[in-house]
Every structure is written in structure tokens, then in C-alpha cells.
Design a protein around this motif. Structure first.
Motif, PDB file in Angstrom:
ATOM      1  N   GLY A   2       5.276   4.456  -0.717  1.00 19.29           N
ATOM      2  CA  GLY A   2       5.540   4.866  -2.020  1.00 19.29           C
ATOM      3  C   GLY A   2       7.126   5.691  -2.180  1.00 19.29           C
ATOM      4  O   GLY A   2       7.572   5.615  -3.364  1.00 19.29           O
ATOM      5  N   ASP A   3       7.661   6.381  -1.326  1.00 22.45           N
ATOM      6  CA  ASP A   3       8.570   6.947  -1.278  1.00 22.45           C
ATOM      7  C   ASP A   3      10.133   6.190  -1.002  1.00 22.45           C
ATOM      8  O   ASP A   3      10.966   6.840  -1.006  1.00 22.45           O
ATOM      9  N   LEU A   4       9.839   5.090  -0.721  1.00 27.36           N
ATOM     10  CA  LEU A   4      10.957   4.112  -0.227  1.00 27.36           C
ATOM     11  C   LEU A   4      11.759   3.802  -1.547  1.00 27.36           C
ATOM     12  O   LEU A   4      11.351   3.869  -2.607  1.00 27.36           O
ATOM     13  N   SER A   5      13.101   3.532  -1.247  1.00 26.44           N
ATOM     14  CA  SER A   5      13.839   2.846  -2.240  1.00 26.44           C
ATOM     15  C   SER A   5      13.427   1.667  -2.711  1.00 26.44           C
ATOM     16  O   SER A   5      12.873   0.837  -1.702  1.00 26.44           O
ATOM     17  N   MET A   6      13.913   0.956  -3.675  1.00 27.04           N
ATOM     18  CA  MET A   6      13.381  -0.486  -4.119  1.00 27.04           C
ATOM     19  C   MET A   6      14.027  -1.313  -3.006  1.00 27.04           C
ATOM     20  O   MET A   6      13.386  -2.359  -2.416  1.00 27.04           O
ATOM     21  N   GLY A   7      15.300  -1.173  -2.431  1.00 24.40           N
ATOM     22  CA  GLY A   7      15.546  -1.931  -1.230  1.00 24.40           C
ATOM     23  C   GLY A   7      14.717  -2.000  -0.171  1.00 24.40           C
ATOM     24  O   GLY A   7      14.566  -3.027   0.461  1.00 24.40           O
ATOM     25  N   GLU A   8      14.455  -0.670   0.196  1.00 21.69           N
ATOM     26  CA  GLU A   8      13.514  -0.460   1.469  1.00 21.69           C
ATOM     27  C   GLU A   8      12.205  -1.136   1.116  1.00 21.69           C
ATOM     28  O   GLU A   8      11.357  -1.588   2.086  1.00 21.69           O
ATOM     29  N   LYS A   9      11.891  -0.933  -0.253  1.00 21.57           N
ATOM     30  CA  LYS A   9      10.346  -1.813  -0.400  1.00 21.57           C
ATOM     31  C   LYS A   9      10.369  -3.098  -0.341  1.00 21.57           C
ATOM     32  O   LYS A   9       9.543  -3.520   0.141  1.00 21.57           O
ATOM     33  N   CYS A  10      11.522  -3.753  -0.751  1.00 22.87           N
ATOM     34  CA  CYS A  10      11.540  -5.056  -0.591  1.00 22.87           C
ATOM     35  C   CYS A  10      11.692  -5.478   1.102  1.00 22.87           C
ATOM     36  O   CYS A  10      11.074  -6.660   1.329  1.00 22.87           O
ATOM     37  N   ARG A  11      12.423  -4.810   1.712  1.00 21.83           N
ATOM     38  CA  ARG A  11      12.341  -5.220   3.218  1.00 21.83           C
ATOM     39  C   ARG A  11      10.644  -4.843   3.724  1.00 21.83           C
ATOM     40  O   ARG A  11      10.318  -5.740   4.785  1.00 21.83           O
ATOM     41  N   ALA A  12      10.316  -3.831   3.214  1.00 21.12           N
ATOM     42  CA  ALA A  12       8.591  -3.655   3.756  1.00 21.12           C
ATOM     43  C   ALA A  12       7.854  -4.965   3.209  1.00 21.12           C
ATOM     44  O   ALA A  12       6.812  -5.475   3.695  1.00 21.12           O
ATOM     45  N   THR A  21       4.800   1.186  20.394  1.00 18.71           N
ATOM     46  CA  THR A  21       6.158   0.865  20.758  1.00 18.71           C
ATOM     47  C   THR A  21       6.452  -0.545  20.009  1.00 18.71           C
ATOM     48  O   THR A  21       7.701  -0.636  19.603  1.00 18.71           O
ATOM     49  N   ASN A  22       5.684  -1.447  20.036  1.00 18.32           N
ATOM     50  CA  ASN A  22       5.698  -2.678  19.407  1.00 18.32           C
ATOM     51  C   ASN A  22       5.980  -2.629  17.984  1.00 18.32           C
ATOM     52  O   ASN A  22       7.212  -3.058  17.348  1.00 18.32           O
ATOM     53  N   ALA A  23       5.507  -1.548  17.171  1.00 12.29           N
ATOM     54  CA  ALA A  23       5.462  -1.505  16.027  1.00 12.29           C
ATOM     55  C   ALA A  23       6.847  -0.998  15.501  1.00 12.29           C
ATOM     56  O   ALA A  23       7.626  -1.323  14.571  1.00 12.29           O
ATOM     57  N   ARG A  24       7.304   0.100  16.285  1.00 12.42           N
ATOM     58  CA  ARG A  24       8.771   0.563  16.267  1.00 12.42           C
ATOM     59  C   ARG A  24       9.821  -0.322  16.474  1.00 12.42           C
ATOM     60  O   ARG A  24      10.724  -0.341  15.648  1.00 12.42           O
ATOM     61  N   THR A  25       9.526  -1.102  17.513  1.00 12.96           N
ATOM     62  CA  THR A  25      10.522  -2.242  17.639  1.00 12.96           C
ATOM     63  C   THR A  25      10.477  -3.335  16.509  1.00 12.96           C
ATOM     64  O   THR A  25      11.720  -3.453  15.999  1.00 12.96           O
ATOM     65  N   ASP A  28       0.875  -1.003   0.057  1.00 15.35           N
ATOM     66  CA  ASP A  28      -0.027   0.098   0.052  1.00 15.35           C
ATOM     67  C   ASP A  28       0.848   1.073   0.101  1.00 15.35           C
ATOM     68  O   ASP A  28       1.518   1.474   1.062  1.00 15.35           O
ATOM     69  N   LEU A  29       0.958   2.062  -1.277  1.00 21.92           N
ATOM     70  CA  LEU A  29       2.069   2.967  -1.506  1.00 21.92           C
ATOM     71  C   LEU A  29       1.834   4.124  -0.587  1.00 21.92           C
ATOM     72  O   LEU A  29       2.639   4.941  -0.199  1.00 21.92           O
ATOM     73  N   GLU A  30       0.417   4.429  -0.579  1.00 27.91           N
ATOM     74  CA  GLU A  30       0.128   5.536   0.417  1.00 27.91           C
ATOM     75  C   GLU A  30       0.344   5.710   1.790  1.00 27.91           C
ATOM     76  O   GLU A  30       0.463   6.608   2.419  1.00 27.91           O
ATOM     77  N   LYS A  31       0.439   4.470   2.570  1.00 23.51           N
ATOM     78  CA  LYS A  31       0.562   4.234   3.876  1.00 23.51           C
ATOM     79  C   LYS A  31       2.014   4.491   4.369  1.00 23.51           C
ATOM     80  O   LYS A  31       3.036   4.298   3.442  1.00 23.51           O
ATOM     81  N   THR A  32       2.294   5.054   5.538  1.00 25.03           N
ATOM     82  CA  THR A  32       3.517   5.080   6.038  1.00 25.03           C
ATOM     83  C   THR A  32       3.988   3.668   6.651  1.00 25.03           C
ATOM     84  O   THR A  32       2.865   2.963   6.829  1.00 25.03           O
ATOM     85  N   LEU A  33       5.209   3.375   6.895  1.00 26.24           N
ATOM     86  CA  LEU A  33       5.397   2.091   7.334  1.00 26.24           C
ATOM     87  C   LEU A  33       4.931   1.909   8.768  1.00 26.24           C
ATOM     88  O   LEU A  33       4.420   0.814   8.981  1.00 26.24           O
ATOM     89  N   PHE A  43      13.756  -4.575  10.915  1.00 27.85           N
ATOM     90  CA  PHE A  43      13.934  -4.572   9.468  1.00 27.85           C
ATOM     91  C   PHE A  43      14.468  -3.080   9.151  1.00 27.85           C
ATOM     92  O   PHE A  43      14.164  -2.704   7.975  1.00 27.85           O
ATOM     93  N   LEU A  44      15.434  -2.645  10.100  1.00 30.75           N
ATOM     94  CA  LEU A  44      16.243  -1.313   9.447  1.00 30.75           C
ATOM     95  C   LEU A  44      15.478  -0.146   9.473  1.00 30.75           C
ATOM     96  O   LEU A  44      16.055   0.705   8.655  1.00 30.75           O
ATOM     97  N   PHE A  45      14.166  -0.192   9.701  1.00 34.81           N
ATOM     98  CA  PHE A  45      13.454   1.355   9.852  1.00 34.81           C
ATOM     99  C   PHE A  45      13.538   1.770  11.218  1.00 34.81           C
ATOM    100  O   PHE A  45      12.700   1.074  12.093  1.00 34.81           O
ATOM    101  N   SER A  46      13.955   2.682  11.442  1.00 38.69           N
ATOM    102  CA  SER A  46      14.257   3.248  13.020  1.00 38.69           C
ATOM    103  C   SER A  46      14.013   4.807  12.842  1.00 38.69           C
ATOM    104  O   SER A  46      14.043   5.612  11.790  1.00 38.69           O
ATOM    105  N   ARG A  47      13.697   5.356  13.975  1.00 38.36           N
ATOM    106  CA  ARG A  47      13.710   6.832  14.218  1.00 38.36           C
ATOM    107  C   ARG A  47      12.503   7.541  13.168  1.00 38.36           C
ATOM    108  O   ARG A  47      11.434   6.822  12.895  1.00 38.36           O
ATOM    109  N   GLU A  48      12.893   8.522  12.331  1.00 38.27           N
ATOM    110  CA  GLU A  48      12.157   9.033  11.397  1.00 38.27           C
ATOM    111  C   GLU A  48      11.692   8.531  10.284  1.00 38.27           C
ATOM    112  O   GLU A  48      10.736   8.683   9.643  1.00 38.27           O
ATOM    113  N   ASN A  49      12.454   7.391   9.954  1.00 32.44           N
ATOM    114  CA  ASN A  49      12.071   6.360   8.829  1.00 32.44           C
ATOM    115  C   ASN A  49      10.760   5.865   8.913  1.00 32.44           C
ATOM    116  O   ASN A  49      10.457   5.455   7.899  1.00 32.44           O
TER     117      ASN A  49
END
Length: 618
Positions: A471-481, A450-454, A432-437, A459-465
Motif C-alpha cells: 500500500g505504500d508503493l508508488s504507482m509504478g512500483e505497484k504495477c511491477r508488483a 532467499t528465492n523470494a529476495r532473488t 493485498d495492500l497490507e502485506k509487504t512485498l 522486479f527491481l525490489f532489492s534490499r530494504e525495499n
């Protein structure tokens, strides 16, 4: 040996963030260097800096070879989208291509009527001049060479007039390779050249590069490709670059040795530090006691003795402090692994042995283009099936048939009613490209922020990421998502279509470990030969001119089978031998199965008896 390019103290900042710094790099004539590093460390940026397309924040570059003799293949091909396929394959041969375009314009102009004979004669004279120059530069031979390389890379004549923008990802990569290869630059820079290539094209490229007389610098996450092509590996990190001899396995072995040595030195240093700290504490204590004792003495001789003792202890104390300073100056940092995803895929267990069955399945988009022809396939618990074959032979189509997203023209696909499929698409269209992680996880029942951030941190998505739009993620980040979705799917059967295309090697190896311990079954389409070698226990090969071919066993088993068949030299009996081995593997798998319903147990025993009878006939 000529130094092709030399970089010193290179650094690059991007939007206030340091990508890398203190990078020293030397590439010498004849080397084939793999630039290696995690996603986001700046490999593509460094290539652009070396090629003069980007300026470093700091540092200097010396080029021993003129940029005109360099050839660069980028990850993107935006500049070619307005061309035909054939034009895109010729464009890197700059002068020849420009002359050819000019001759074509003159021919078009001559094809139209002109008002005066003089103008015709002038055009003919100009046309003859450029045509003669084109012949002197072997322009017509160059055209033939372009066409030969396109054919070798499976870009047939029917595609040459097609807009480049309409080609598939793999076709675009092969056309861009053809454009570079025919130009034959003395120094090649290739950024992810194996992306979207099928195995036969990768093997051809490996062979071509290993016999290439020039110098190559390339980025690739294909470990087998690194082993076959690279003469050296340059590892890029945020803190600098280090060069290793050999391919990926050589790099890995040397890197592991370095880490072990660093750990050993670090432990020795820590022990020495503790011993020094204890000595310093004791000498300080002894000095204090001797000093206090001297101050309490009334006799001058006793006072002199205790003061001498205190002075001796303070001298030792200062010596130990100096030793501590030297230890700190030569300190070894504790080895730190680069951040990597932490993932454990779990399947929702159920008692069934057989998950999915295909019976005489046939599918094609027209009557004359049959992709899947009368395929019989049974998928069971514990199966790790790799689907292989050249691009265009129907691998992704077969996955769609298995998931009932396509209906076969003949035959049937039957799935266990409790089967739950988790799908990873190479196009990543399930996101879902419109949602945030963060929002994508907060929709799950019982999920807290708290659990979601953990979990996102794993999956290497931390802090403001975590607030990034998918939809704004790189292809490598989309793969991790996408793998994050599989993490929560609880699927019994994973269907994975090129799951590691945009992932770096460290992340690929984590994915491999997670899949190796996965308790369900999975089907995988991948051109990553090492991944298939590590994971698959069944191999289904698709081709354009044969029926689907199933091999019951691993890649190593298949290679041993081929060697044994070649040794025996019974080429006429090869299909019979292959069938016998497949029956043996199927029988072994059925004998090792246990559990299931009473009906399934009866089916298993009947299948075992039938296979035993078939094997007796060989």
C-alpha cells in the motif's frame, strides 16, 4: 532565439539520497522538449525546480520568460477538488477567473435586499467597473473559448456543473488540459499529459501541440506521442542530462550508436591496457636481469655495459608507466544498462484450441445505455486481442464480462473448464495492500526467503525495499508488483487492462518482450499505440454508435486495408470488403491450427468448409 530557461549544475538530494546531479539544461523558444528517464530519477522534481516550486540542492536557474507566462500541468490535481468542472477549466486564466468570481460575488450581493439606496448605488458602481474591465479583456470570448475546448476534449455541458472530484481520471486530465490551453501560456510544462486519455484525445493533443506557437517541456512515456510531438529529447539520469534532436526513435537510434561506440572504445582500451601491462612487466624483468648481471661483473667495462642496459630498460619502463597513466586519464567506462526488470511469463499448457467464446453478448447498465451489442467472439490459443475505443465505450466492462464478473443481459459467455485467467486491473485492486512485498511471496508453497529476495530483485525490489507495504508503493512500483502476481499465476489467458500506464519506457519494452514470447493468449486494453502495434494480431473496436467491429489482423494490416479501400474508392462496399478480409484471416488461422481433441478437430474442419463456402460468394 530566446533562451526560455537555463539551468546549470543542478542537483537535488532527497532524504540524504541524490536524485540527480550535474544537470545542465537549456530550452529555447519554439522547442518541444521531452524530458525522458526511468521512474524515480527525478523528472517531476526537475520540472518543479525549473518552475520555481522547488529549490535545487545545488546549481542556478535563469528564466528568460516571466513565470506569469508559464503554464504548468502536474500529475496530481488536489487543488481543484473543491471546484466544479467548469471552474477547474477556467482557473489557470488567473486574472480573468478572479474577475469573474468577483463579479459573481457582486451579483449575489445585489440579489439580496440592502438597507440603503446608497449602498445599492455603490455596489452597482463597483459592479459596472468590474464588468467593463471584464469586457475590455474579452472575458465573454474567453468563456466561449473554454466551453469550445471542453467540448473538443469530450467534456460536455452536462459535466460542467459536476464537482471536479467526481470525474474519472481521463476526464480530470482533459479538464486540466483545457484550463491550460485556453490560457495560452508562452511556455507549457506538462507532466504526463496523456495519462488516462483515449486515442482520439491523444491525437487531438498531438495536433494541438505541434501547431502551438509557444514552447513546450513535457514528460511522457508514450513513445508514439514523443515521436509525433517532440523536437528534442532530454535524457535525465542520476549523473546528469543529455539532449538529443528529434523524437523517441531518433533518440533510440542515437543512443544505440553511442553505446556501440563506447563498447568499441572500451574494448580497444582494454586491449591497449593489456599490451602496456605486458610491456611494463617485460621491461621490469629485463631491468632486474641487467641490474643483477652488472652486479656480478668483475671487469669495469662489463659492469658499465650492463648498468647502461639496465638504465635503458628502466627508462622504457617509466615511459610505459607514463603511457598507462595517460590511458587511465582518458579511460572509457564499460557501458552499463540501467537496471530493468527480468520477467518471463509462462502459461500452464493444455491441449484445447479454443479458450473462450462470446455468443450474441449484450450488456448495458440501463435499457437505454447499451455498451456491448450482440457481440460474437471466439478466443483461441495464440490470440493477442487488442480492445480499442474511446473512454466510456465499455472496454473494461467487456473484460469483466469475459471473466464472468458481470452477467450479460443477453447472450452467453463460455469458457473452457481448464482455462486459468490472470487479470491485471488498471486500478490495481487485486493487490493485498497490507502485506509487504516479501510476505506476499513467502505465502507461496515451497518459497524460501532467499528465492523470494532473488525474484523480487528481478522486479527491481532489492534490499530494504522488500519490506515495504504494498500500500505504500508508488504507482509504478505497484504495477511491477501486479506483474509479479501474473508471473506466478500460470495463467493460460491474460486479461490486461491498461497494464503499462505508470511504467517507464524501459519497463514497457521488457513487458512487451515478455508478452511476445508468452505461450498462452491475451486480451489487452491500452492507449499505448506502440504496444498495440507490436503485440496485437486481432483488433476489436468499440464505439458509441456502432456494433463492436472485429478486424482479423495487426495494426499494419488494418492500415493497409484502409489504404486499399480508399484507393479502390468503393465506399459503398467497405463493410463487405472488411468482412471478406476478416473471413480470410479467420480461415488462415484455422488452417494453421493443429492438435486438440477429436471433437475439436471435427469442429475445425466444419468451420473451414463453412468459411470456404462464404468466401466463394464474394
Amino acid at each position: 532565439m530566446m533562451n526560455i530557461v537555463r539551468g546549470r549544475n543542478l542537483a537535488k538530494e532527497w532524504q540524504g539520497k541524490v536524485c540527480f546531479e550535474q544537470v545542465d539544461i537549456d530550452i529555447y523558444e519554439g522547442e518541444r522538449i521531452a524530458l525522458f528517464g526511468s521512474n524515480g530519477v527525478g523528472k517531476t522534481t526537475l520540472l518543479e525546480i525549473l518552475a520555481g516550486e522547488e529549490k535545487p540542492t545545488e546549481g542556478t536557474i535563469e528564466r528568460g520568460l516571466p513565470l506569469a507566462q508559464w503554464g504548468v500541468m502536474k500529475q496530481t490535481s488536489a487543488g481543484l477538488l473543491g471546484m466544479t468542472t467548469l471552474e477547474a477549466a477556467q482557473v489557470d486564466s488567473t486574472e480573468l477567473y478572479q474577475i469573474k468570481c468577483h463579479i459573481k460575488r457582486l451579483e449575489d450581493e445585489l440579489g439580496h435586499r440592502t438597507n440603503t439606496i446608497v449602498s445599492n448605488e455603490s455596489l452597482l458602481e463597483e459592479y459596472g467597473h468590474w464588468l467593463e474591465r471584464y469586457e475590455q479583456m474579452d472575458g465573454f470570448k474567453w468563456e466561449v473559448d473554454v466551453e469550445k475546448i471542453l467540448n473538443v476534449l469530450h467534456i460536455g455541458v452536462e459535466l460542467w456543473g459536476m464537482p471536479f472530484s467526481q470525474l474519472s481520471g481521463g476526464q480530470k486530465t482533459r479538464v486540466r488540459l483545457a484550463s491550460l490551453l485556453v490560457h495560452r501560456p508562452k511556455f507549457l510544462i506538462l507532466d504526463e499529459p496523456t495519462n488516462h486519455l483515449d486515442e482520439s484525445s491523444i491525437l487531438w493533443l498531438e495536433n494541438w501541440l505541434t501547431h502551438y506557437e509557444g514552447t513546450v517541456l513535457f514528460v511522457s512515456h508514450d513513445r508514439t506521442f514523443l515521436d509525433q510531438v517532440a523536437t528534442g529529447v532530454c535524457e535525465l539520469t542520476n549523473q546528469g542530462l543529455k539532449k538529443y534532436n528529434g523524437g523517441y526513435r531518433d533518440y533510440r537510434r542515437e543512443k544505440d550508436r553511442e553505446i556501440r561506440e563506447q563498447e568499441s572504445l572500451y574494448k580497444q582500451q582494454q586491449l591497449a591496457r593489456k599490451a602496456l601491462e605486458e610491456s611494463i612487466r617485460r621491461y621490469q624483468e629485463w631491468f632486474n636481469k641487467a641490474d643483477q648481471a652488472a652486479s656480478k661483473q668483475e671487469m669495469p667495462s662489463a659492469t658499465s655495459f650492463y648498468k647502461s642496459k639496465a638504465k635503458k630498460n628502466i627508462s622504457r619502463y617509466h615511459a610505459k608507466q607514463k603511457e598507462m597513466e595517460r590511458l587511465d586519464a582518458q579511460s572509457v567506462q564499460k557501458p552499463r544498462n540501467a537496471p530493468s526488470i527480468k520477467m518471463n511469463l509462462e502459461a500452464e499448457g493444455f491441449a484445447a484450441r479454443h479458450f473462450l467464446e462470446l455468443k450474441q453478448v449484450t450488456f448495458g447498465f440501463t435499457e437505454h445505455t447499451i455498451l456491448i451489442d450482440r457481440l460474437d467472439l471466439l478466443l483461441s490459443r495464440g490470440d493477442r486481442l487488442a480492445v480499442r475505443g474511446p473512454n466510456g465505450t465499455g472496454k473494461s466492462t467487456l473484460l469483466q464480462l469475459m471473466m464472468n464478473k458481470l452477467i450479460p443481459q443477453a447472450g452467453e459467455v463460455r469458457a473452457h473448464p481448464r482455462l486459468k485467467i490472470g487479470y491485471f486491473s488498471q486500478e490495481l485492486e487485486g493487490l493485498d495492500l497490507e502485506k509487504t512485498l516479501l510476505d506476499s511471496l513467502l505465502t507461496l508453497p515451497g518459497m524460501t526467503e532467499t528465492n523470494a529476495r532473488t525474484i523480487l530483485g528481478c522486479f527491481l525490489f532489492s534490499r530494504e525495499n522488500v519490506f515495504k507495504r504494498i500500500g505504500d508503493l508508488s504507482m509504478g512500483e505497484k504495477c511491477r508488483a501486479a506483474f509479479l502476481q501474473l508471473y506466478f499465476s500460470g495463467a493460460n489467458l491474460l486479461v490486461l487492462d491498461e497494464p503499462t500506464n505508470y511504467l517507464d519506457i524501459a519497463t514497457r519494452e521488457v513487458i512487451e518482450d515478455a508478452l511476445q514470447s508468452y505461450s498462452g493468449a491475451f486480451i489487452i486494453v491500452s492507449h499505448d499505440r506502440m504496444l498495440v502495434r507490436k503485440l496485437a494480431n486481432r483488433l476489436l473496436t468499440l464505439s458509441e454508435d456502432q456494433k463492436p467491429r472485429l478486424f482479423e489482423g495487426t495494426v499494419e494490416d488494418e492500415e493497409e486495408h484502409i489504404k486499399r479501400r480508399e484507393r479502390v474508392g468503393r465506399s459503398d462496399d467497405s463493410s463487405q470488403e472488411n468482412e471478406r478480409i476478416e473471413l480470410e484471416w479467420t480461415l488462415a488461422r484455422l488452417l494453421s491450427d493443429e492438435g486438440g481433441t477429436e471433437v475439436e478437430e471435427m469442429e475445425r474442419l466444419q468451420s473451414i468448409r463453412m468459411l470456404q463456402k462464404q468466401l466463394k460468394s464474394f
